[in-house]
Design a protein around this motif. Structure first.
Motif, PDB file in Angstrom:
ATOM      1  N   ASP A 276       0.849  -1.217   0.000  1.00  0.00           N
ATOM      2  CA  ASP A 276       0.000   0.000   0.000  1.00  0.00           C
ATOM      3  C   ASP A 276       0.871   1.248   0.000  1.00  0.00           C
ATOM      4  O   ASP A 276       1.220   1.740   1.039  1.00  0.00           O
ATOM      5  CB  ASP A 276      -0.906  -0.054   1.231  1.00  0.00           C
ATOM      6  CG  ASP A 276      -1.915   1.085   1.269  1.00  0.00           C
ATOM      7  OD1 ASP A 276      -2.034   1.824   0.285  1.00  0.00           O
ATOM      8  OD2 ASP A 276      -2.592   1.234   2.308  1.00  0.00           O
ATOM      9  N   GLU A 308      -2.916  10.472  -0.163  1.00  0.00           N
ATOM     10  CA  GLU A 308      -4.149   9.655  -0.164  1.00  0.00           C
ATOM     11  C   GLU A 308      -4.519   9.236   1.247  1.00  0.00           C
ATOM     12  O   GLU A 308      -5.693   9.235   1.634  1.00  0.00           O
ATOM     13  CB  GLU A 308      -3.947   8.414  -1.056  1.00  0.00           C
ATOM     14  CG  GLU A 308      -5.215   7.602  -1.296  1.00  0.00           C
ATOM     15  CD  GLU A 308      -5.409   6.434  -0.339  1.00  0.00           C
ATOM     16  OE1 GLU A 308      -6.409   5.727  -0.470  1.00  0.00           O
ATOM     17  OE2 GLU A 308      -4.563   6.232   0.582  1.00  0.00           O
ATOM     18  N   GLU A 309      -3.491   8.869   2.000  1.00  0.00           N
ATOM     19  CA  GLU A 309      -3.739   8.255   3.311  1.00  0.00           C
ATOM     20  C   GLU A 309      -4.261   9.244   4.348  1.00  0.00           C
ATOM     21  O   GLU A 309      -4.654   8.842   5.435  1.00  0.00           O
ATOM     22  CB  GLU A 309      -2.446   7.585   3.829  1.00  0.00           C
ATOM     23  CG  GLU A 309      -1.917   6.470   2.933  1.00  0.00           C
ATOM     24  CD  GLU A 309      -2.726   5.178   3.025  1.00  0.00           C
ATOM     25  OE1 GLU A 309      -3.787   5.186   3.663  1.00  0.00           O
ATOM     26  OE2 GLU A 309      -2.286   4.179   2.437  1.00  0.00           O
ATOM     27  N   ASP A 337      -4.502   0.308  -6.362  1.00  0.00           N
ATOM     28  CA  ASP A 337      -4.123   0.491  -4.957  1.00  0.00           C
ATOM     29  C   ASP A 337      -4.074  -0.887  -4.303  1.00  0.00           C
ATOM     30  O   ASP A 337      -5.113  -1.511  -4.120  1.00  0.00           O
ATOM     31  CB  ASP A 337      -5.166   1.399  -4.276  1.00  0.00           C
ATOM     32  CG  ASP A 337      -4.718   1.883  -2.904  1.00  0.00           C
ATOM     33  OD1 ASP A 337      -3.640   1.488  -2.446  1.00  0.00           O
ATOM     34  OD2 ASP A 337      -5.477   2.666  -2.292  1.00  0.00           O
ATOM     35  N   SER A 385     -12.914   4.276  -0.209  1.00  0.00           N
ATOM     36  CA  SER A 385     -11.639   4.178   0.516  1.00  0.00           C
ATOM     37  C   SER A 385     -10.373   4.281  -0.325  1.00  0.00           C
ATOM     38  O   SER A 385      -9.304   3.924   0.144  1.00  0.00           O
ATOM     39  CB  SER A 385     -11.536   2.878   1.324  1.00  0.00           C
ATOM     40  OG  SER A 385     -12.520   2.850   2.313  1.00  0.00           O
ATOM     41  N   ARG A 404      -7.842  -8.949  -2.610  1.00  0.00           N
ATOM     42  CA  ARG A 404      -8.488  -9.279  -1.339  1.00  0.00           C
ATOM     43  C   ARG A 404      -8.817 -10.753  -1.277  1.00  0.00           C
ATOM     44  O   ARG A 404      -8.761 -11.457  -2.284  1.00  0.00           O
ATOM     45  CB  ARG A 404      -9.806  -8.503  -1.214  1.00  0.00           C
ATOM     46  CG  ARG A 404      -9.626  -7.043  -0.947  1.00  0.00           C
ATOM     47  CD  ARG A 404     -10.937  -6.315  -1.138  1.00  0.00           C
ATOM     48  NE  ARG A 404     -10.773  -4.907  -0.842  1.00  0.00           N
ATOM     49  CZ  ARG A 404     -11.274  -4.291   0.223  1.00  0.00           C
ATOM     50  NH1 ARG A 404     -11.985  -4.956   1.102  1.00  0.00           N
ATOM     51  NH2 ARG A 404     -11.067  -3.016   0.423  1.00  0.00           N
ATOM     52  N   TYR A 415      -1.525  -4.815   6.388  1.00  0.00           N
ATOM     53  CA  TYR A 415      -2.066  -3.525   5.953  1.00  0.00           C
ATOM     54  C   TYR A 415      -1.861  -2.443   7.018  1.00  0.00           C
ATOM     55  O   TYR A 415      -2.221  -2.636   8.182  1.00  0.00           O
ATOM     56  CB  TYR A 415      -3.552  -3.737   5.650  1.00  0.00           C
ATOM     57  CG  TYR A 415      -4.384  -2.497   5.454  1.00  0.00           C
ATOM     58  CD1 TYR A 415      -4.099  -1.595   4.430  1.00  0.00           C
ATOM     59  CD2 TYR A 415      -5.464  -2.221   6.285  1.00  0.00           C
ATOM     60  CE1 TYR A 415      -4.877  -0.471   4.248  1.00  0.00           C
ATOM     61  CE2 TYR A 415      -6.248  -1.096   6.109  1.00  0.00           C
ATOM     62  CZ  TYR A 415      -5.941  -0.216   5.084  1.00  0.00           C
ATOM     63  OH  TYR A 415      -6.700   0.893   4.902  1.00  0.00           O
ATOM     64  N   HIS A 416      -1.240  -1.331   6.619  1.00  0.00           N
ATOM     65  CA  HIS A 416      -0.998  -0.182   7.503  1.00  0.00           C
ATOM     66  C   HIS A 416      -0.163  -0.531   8.738  1.00  0.00           C
ATOM     67  O   HIS A 416      -0.354   0.076   9.796  1.00  0.00           O
ATOM     68  CB  HIS A 416      -2.322   0.488   7.929  1.00  0.00           C
ATOM     69  CG  HIS A 416      -2.924   1.317   6.827  1.00  0.00           C
ATOM     70  ND1 HIS A 416      -4.048   2.094   6.999  1.00  0.00           N
ATOM     71  CD2 HIS A 416      -2.546   1.504   5.543  1.00  0.00           C
ATOM     72  CE1 HIS A 416      -4.342   2.710   5.867  1.00  0.00           C
ATOM     73  NE2 HIS A 416      -3.449   2.357   4.954  1.00  0.00           N
TER      74      HIS A 416
END
Ligand code: BES
Ligand code: ZN
Length: 448
Positions: A276, A308-309, A337, A385, A404, A415-416
């Motif tokens: 990401d 974006e984030e 993305d 999102s 996904r 993720y993140h």
């Protein structure tokens, strides 16, 4: 229908066998032009998939996520990523526009006990600021932060509140009503870092978020002993981010339709942002390289967006710069993305649209899948999102391509997080995404 699909597959297979596609990497548009006659979509696809180079995509993912690392909006690292993208697209011959735009103030600060222990904390946007020297005060144990949890003793102190039951906003407002001077919210579950608090607008007090263990330690070491903490929160103002827009217009077409490809290159704090979204960025760059000299009859714009984030800010800015005429000529947005996670459960490529309905982009992708034999399942799904939201809101048919888990629509567990590294990125899946989106895009913009 069946028949033409069969014919298409046969053609691409024979092209492969005859070696037509086994050309040196950069042969431009001519070599395959002959094979790519109108009515031979598979031959057009070959012009894409024979040249999409997974190793190049993978090495760009490595550069962005490892050499540069986390690319938080407004930082030097985000700017470095933008420069890399710009130089690359310039070298491909695109016309480049650099858009610089302001981003909202960001809160920064620190929290320390009177013993000098630093407590790791986050400072939500919308938090109040402290005086320059910081705010030194005793802590008040305010439980979950209900009105009844506050007594007169809270006045002038920093309220230490557990996450849970009430919204962050209600906890803060209750502390303010009780005359507290600041708020520290500690997590109610074990997480590796302090929580990112979303407090919905400007708060009347300075606010910090800390981990559960840190909150418990403060209760024990500071509240119980009557010690103090020093909280400092400042707004970092005047920061900017950038978009890099690479455009190629068709020859001899006036007022052409416009197709936008988008990918964000920023990341969240502490995350190297390999999946990401170094994956989407690097794949879009590779598609731009492959398409740089093929004849097209629509205008193609590669919009590499920042910020974006922090709320889709870069793409909102980009879309806001389009004239009414440009919006009306815009027929599609392919947003990439998170297209290359290696997480084994993420076996499907989701096509997220805002209304959950098919559009020109999903149709082009499904046809491309059928022609080229993309192995992953394509799933049409209703979800925002990502940057496709801003294109959709301008009335431009938009899709976010994202890997996904089918059924659950779950994203990878990294993720993140700081584990969003190249270790969990799949070169094979990058190739699959590049082939699929590249072929679908080319089917929309090519000159027949
Ligand atoms: N890369 C994710 C994409 C995404 C898409 C996540 C769909 C979840 C669902 C994106 O960068 C992201 O994290 N988006 C934010 C929202 C954004 C407005 C800050 C999110 O979903 O939390
Ligand atoms: Zn993302």
């Amino acid at each position: 229908m069946k028949k033409s699909r069969f014919a298409a597959l046969t053609l691409s297979a024979s092209l492969l066998l005859s070696g037509v596609v086994m050309m040196p990497a950069d042969f431009g548009g001519q070599a395959t032009a002959e094979a790519a006659k109108p009515g031979n979509p598979a031959a057009f696809d070959q012009k894409i998939i024979s040249r999409i180079d997974a190793e190049r995509i993978y090495s760009d993912v490595r550069y962005l996520s490892e050499t540069i690392g986390p690319r938080v909006a407004g930082t030097a690292e985000e700017r470095e990523a933008a420069s890399l993208i710009r130089e690359r697209l310039e070298s491909y011959g695109y016309q480049i526009e650099v858009q610089e735009f302001s981003i909202p103030d960001k809160m920064v600060g620190h929290l320390a006990t009177s013993n000098g222990d630093e407590v790791k904390a986050t400072f939500p946007s919308g938090s109040g600021e402290t005086p320059e020297k910081g705010l030194t005060a005793q802590l008040y144990d305010a439980g979950l932060g209900y009105p009844d949890d506050f007594t007169e003793a809270a006045e002038g102190k920093i309220a230490l509140i557990s996450r849970g039951e009430l919204s962050f906003r209600d906890k803060i407002d209750n502390a303010a009503a009780a005359g507290a001077a600041g708020v520290i919210i500690y997590d109610n579950s074990e997480a590796s870092g302090p929580p990112n608090l979303s407090i919905g607008g400007d708060a009347p007090l300075p606010v910090a978020g800390i981990k559960k263990v840190s909150g418990e330690a403060l209760l024990e070491d500071v509240v119980a002993t009557g010690g103090t903490v020093t909280l400092k929160v400042d707004a970092l103002t005047g920061q900017t981010s950038q978009n890099i827009i690479a455009t190629r217009a068709p020859k001899n077409v006036s007022n052409p339709d416009i197709v936008h490809v988008s990918a964000h290159f920023d990341s969240v704090p502490l995350a190297p942002g390999a999946s990401d979204n170094a994956t989407g960025t690097s794949t879009a760059l590779e598609i731009a390289r492959v398409l740089k000299s093929y004849p097209i009859d629509k205008e193609v714009r590669f919009a590499f967006v920042g910020a974006e984030e922090i709320g889709l800010v870069g793409s909102a800015h980009y879309v806001s710069t389009l004239t009414e005429d440009e919006v009306s000529r815009s027929i599609a947005n392919f947003n990439m993305d998170m297209v290359g996670t290696a997480w084994e459960n993420a076996t499907a490529i989701y096509m997220n649209t805002l209304d959950g309905l098919p559009n020109i982009v999903t149709e082009a992708a499904l046809s491309a899948q059928e022609r080229i034999g993309t192995p992953s399942e394509l799933v049409l799904y209703k979800r925002g999102s990502s940057d496709h939201v801003n294109f959709h809101e301008a009335g431009i048919p938009a899709v976010n391509f994202i890997r996904r888990e089918p059924g659950t629509a779950a994203l990878e567990p990294y993720y993140h997080t700081p584990q969003d590294t190249i270790e969990f990125v799949s070169q094979e899946r990058l190739k699959e995404a590049g082939d699929l989106v590249g072929s679908a895009l080319y089917s929309v913009i090519r000159k027949n």
